[in-house]
Design a protein around this motif. Structure first.
Motif, PDB file in Angstrom:
ATOM      1  N   GLY A  59       0.037  -6.540   2.353  1.00 43.57           N
ATOM      2  CA  GLY A  59       0.506  -5.930   1.064  1.00 43.57           C
ATOM      3  C   GLY A  59      -0.003  -4.546   0.855  1.00 43.57           C
ATOM      4  O   GLY A  59       0.690  -3.833   0.100  1.00 43.57           O
ATOM      5  N   TYR A  60      -1.308  -4.200   1.360  1.00 44.92           N
ATOM      6  CA  TYR A  60      -1.659  -2.911   0.847  1.00 44.92           C
ATOM      7  C   TYR A  60      -0.870  -1.794   1.990  1.00 44.92           C
ATOM      8  O   TYR A  60      -0.512  -0.914   1.120  1.00 44.92           O
ATOM      9  CB  TYR A  60      -3.318  -2.813   1.675  1.00 44.92           C
ATOM     10  CG  TYR A  60      -3.654  -1.558   1.799  1.00 44.92           C
ATOM     11  CD1 TYR A  60      -4.178  -1.182   0.444  1.00 44.92           C
ATOM     12  CD2 TYR A  60      -4.072  -0.719   2.754  1.00 44.92           C
ATOM     13  CE1 TYR A  60      -4.849   0.126   0.502  1.00 44.92           C
ATOM     14  CE2 TYR A  60      -4.402   0.567   2.831  1.00 44.92           C
ATOM     15  CZ  TYR A  60      -5.054   1.071   1.765  1.00 44.92           C
ATOM     16  OH  TYR A  60      -5.462   2.173   1.628  1.00 44.92           O
ATOM     17  N   LEU A  61      -0.466  -2.233   2.954  1.00 39.33           N
ATOM     18  CA  LEU A  61       0.435  -1.191   3.636  1.00 39.33           C
ATOM     19  C   LEU A  61       1.702  -1.158   3.073  1.00 39.33           C
ATOM     20  O   LEU A  61       2.071   0.058   3.060  1.00 39.33           O
ATOM     21  CB  LEU A  61       0.721  -1.790   5.042  1.00 39.33           C
ATOM     22  CG  LEU A  61      -0.424  -1.863   6.152  1.00 39.33           C
ATOM     23  CD1 LEU A  61       0.061  -2.573   7.382  1.00 39.33           C
ATOM     24  CD2 LEU A  61      -1.158  -0.528   6.226  1.00 39.33           C
ATOM     25  N   MET A  62       2.208  -2.181   2.423  1.00 35.59           N
ATOM     26  CA  MET A  62       3.656  -2.049   1.840  1.00 35.59           C
ATOM     27  C   MET A  62       3.449  -1.197   0.757  1.00 35.59           C
ATOM     28  O   MET A  62       4.432  -0.579   0.215  1.00 35.59           O
ATOM     29  CB  MET A  62       4.180  -3.488   1.659  1.00 35.59           C
ATOM     30  CG  MET A  62       4.803  -4.472   2.613  1.00 35.59           C
ATOM     31  SD  MET A  62       5.461  -6.010   2.090  1.00 35.59           S
ATOM     32  CE  MET A  62       4.533  -7.072   3.507  1.00 35.59           C
ATOM     33  N   GLY A  63       2.515  -1.465  -0.130  1.00 39.36           N
ATOM     34  CA  GLY A  63       2.007  -0.669  -1.343  1.00 39.36           C
ATOM     35  C   GLY A  63       2.008   0.873  -1.094  1.00 39.36           C
ATOM     36  O   GLY A  63       2.684   1.582  -1.747  1.00 39.36           O
ATOM     37  N   THR A  70       8.373   7.071  -2.354  1.00 43.02           N
ATOM     38  CA  THR A  70       9.003   7.392  -3.579  1.00 43.02           C
ATOM     39  C   THR A  70       8.454   8.676  -4.260  1.00 43.02           C
ATOM     40  O   THR A  70       8.793   9.077  -5.350  1.00 43.02           O
ATOM     41  CB  THR A  70       8.992   6.155  -4.335  1.00 43.02           C
ATOM     42  OG1 THR A  70       7.475   6.012  -4.697  1.00 43.02           O
ATOM     43  CG2 THR A  70       9.627   4.873  -3.906  1.00 43.02           C
ATOM     44  N   THR A  71       7.588   9.473  -3.442  1.00 46.70           N
ATOM     45  CA  THR A  71       6.823  10.595  -4.201  1.00 46.70           C
ATOM     46  C   THR A  71       8.036  11.476  -4.013  1.00 46.70           C
ATOM     47  O   THR A  71       9.046  11.596  -2.985  1.00 46.70           O
ATOM     48  CB  THR A  71       5.762  11.103  -3.222  1.00 46.70           C
ATOM     49  OG1 THR A  71       6.000  11.054  -2.116  1.00 46.70           O
ATOM     50  CG2 THR A  71       4.650  10.065  -3.340  1.00 46.70           C
ATOM     51  N   LEU A  72       8.022  12.548  -5.004  1.00 46.33           N
ATOM     52  CA  LEU A  72       8.942  13.618  -4.739  1.00 46.33           C
ATOM     53  C   LEU A  72       8.318  15.035  -4.471  1.00 46.33           C
ATOM     54  O   LEU A  72       7.391  15.538  -5.461  1.00 46.33           O
ATOM     55  CB  LEU A  72       9.568  13.846  -6.122  1.00 46.33           C
ATOM     56  CG  LEU A  72      10.418  12.625  -6.534  1.00 46.33           C
ATOM     57  CD1 LEU A  72      11.152  12.783  -8.172  1.00 46.33           C
ATOM     58  CD2 LEU A  72      11.706  12.483  -5.650  1.00 46.33           C
ATOM     59  N   PRO A  73       8.595  15.667  -3.452  1.00 43.71           N
ATOM     60  CA  PRO A  73       9.626  15.357  -2.106  1.00 43.71           C
ATOM     61  C   PRO A  73       9.007  14.104  -1.532  1.00 43.71           C
ATOM     62  O   PRO A  73       7.433  13.954  -1.617  1.00 43.71           O
ATOM     63  CB  PRO A  73       9.693  16.292  -1.396  1.00 43.71           C
ATOM     64  CG  PRO A  73       8.281  17.209  -1.717  1.00 43.71           C
ATOM     65  CD  PRO A  73       8.066  16.725  -3.100  1.00 43.71           C
ATOM     66  N   PRO A  74       9.814  13.252  -0.899  1.00 40.73           N
ATOM     67  CA  PRO A  74       8.898  12.115  -0.301  1.00 40.73           C
ATOM     68  C   PRO A  74       8.039  12.788   1.001  1.00 40.73           C
ATOM     69  O   PRO A  74       8.233  13.618   1.628  1.00 40.73           O
ATOM     70  CB  PRO A  74      10.236  11.380   0.567  1.00 40.73           C
ATOM     71  CG  PRO A  74      11.521  12.090  -0.013  1.00 40.73           C
ATOM     72  CD  PRO A  74      11.131  13.252  -0.643  1.00 40.73           C
TER      73      PRO A  74
END
Length: 123
Positions: A59-63, A70-74
């Motif tokens: 779950g930690y890795l997925m988060g 989803t950061t801009l820029p990725p």
């Protein structure tokens, strides 16, 4: 009226002395577990030993991956049409940690960032 002002002033002073430092002096990048813990949990999970910690680590890795993608820029660029399985994500981080033992001393978020950005580089 003076009594109310003194009471409010006392409440404000109490807030500034007790609550304010707790809010701003506590670490914003709290470390709930170490990279050593993460590596051990991933290793157990890779070997088929299921545990609460193994689920928590996935779950930690997925988060972390979702946040970086989803950061801009990725920060990481994952394949658009194929998707990534939890196993693949776990495998990428575990393999990185196994081949970079010097990174174990770093905080888990830094290790995961390095593993994912190296594997799914945007360059």
């Amino acid at each position: 009226m003076r009594h109310v002002i003194k009471l409010r002033l006392r409440q404000l002073i109490t807030y500034l002395i007790v609550v304010y430092p707790v809010c701003f002096c506590s670490s914003t990048n709290a470390e709930f577990f170490s990279s050593t813990n993460l590596y051990q949990w991933l290793e157990n999970d890779m070997n088929g030993i299921e545990s609460y910690e193994g689920g928590m680590s996935k779950g930690y890795l997925m988060g972390v991956m979702d946040m970086l993608a989803t950061t801009l820029p990725p920060t990481i660029c994952v394949p658009k049409n194929t998707g990534i399985s939890a196993y693949e994500l776990k495998s990428v981080v575990y393999t990185y940690m196994a081949t970079h033992p010097d990174m174990i001393k770093e905080k888990p978020d830094k290790v995961v960032y390095q593993a994912l950005s190296e594997h799914w580089s945007c360059k």
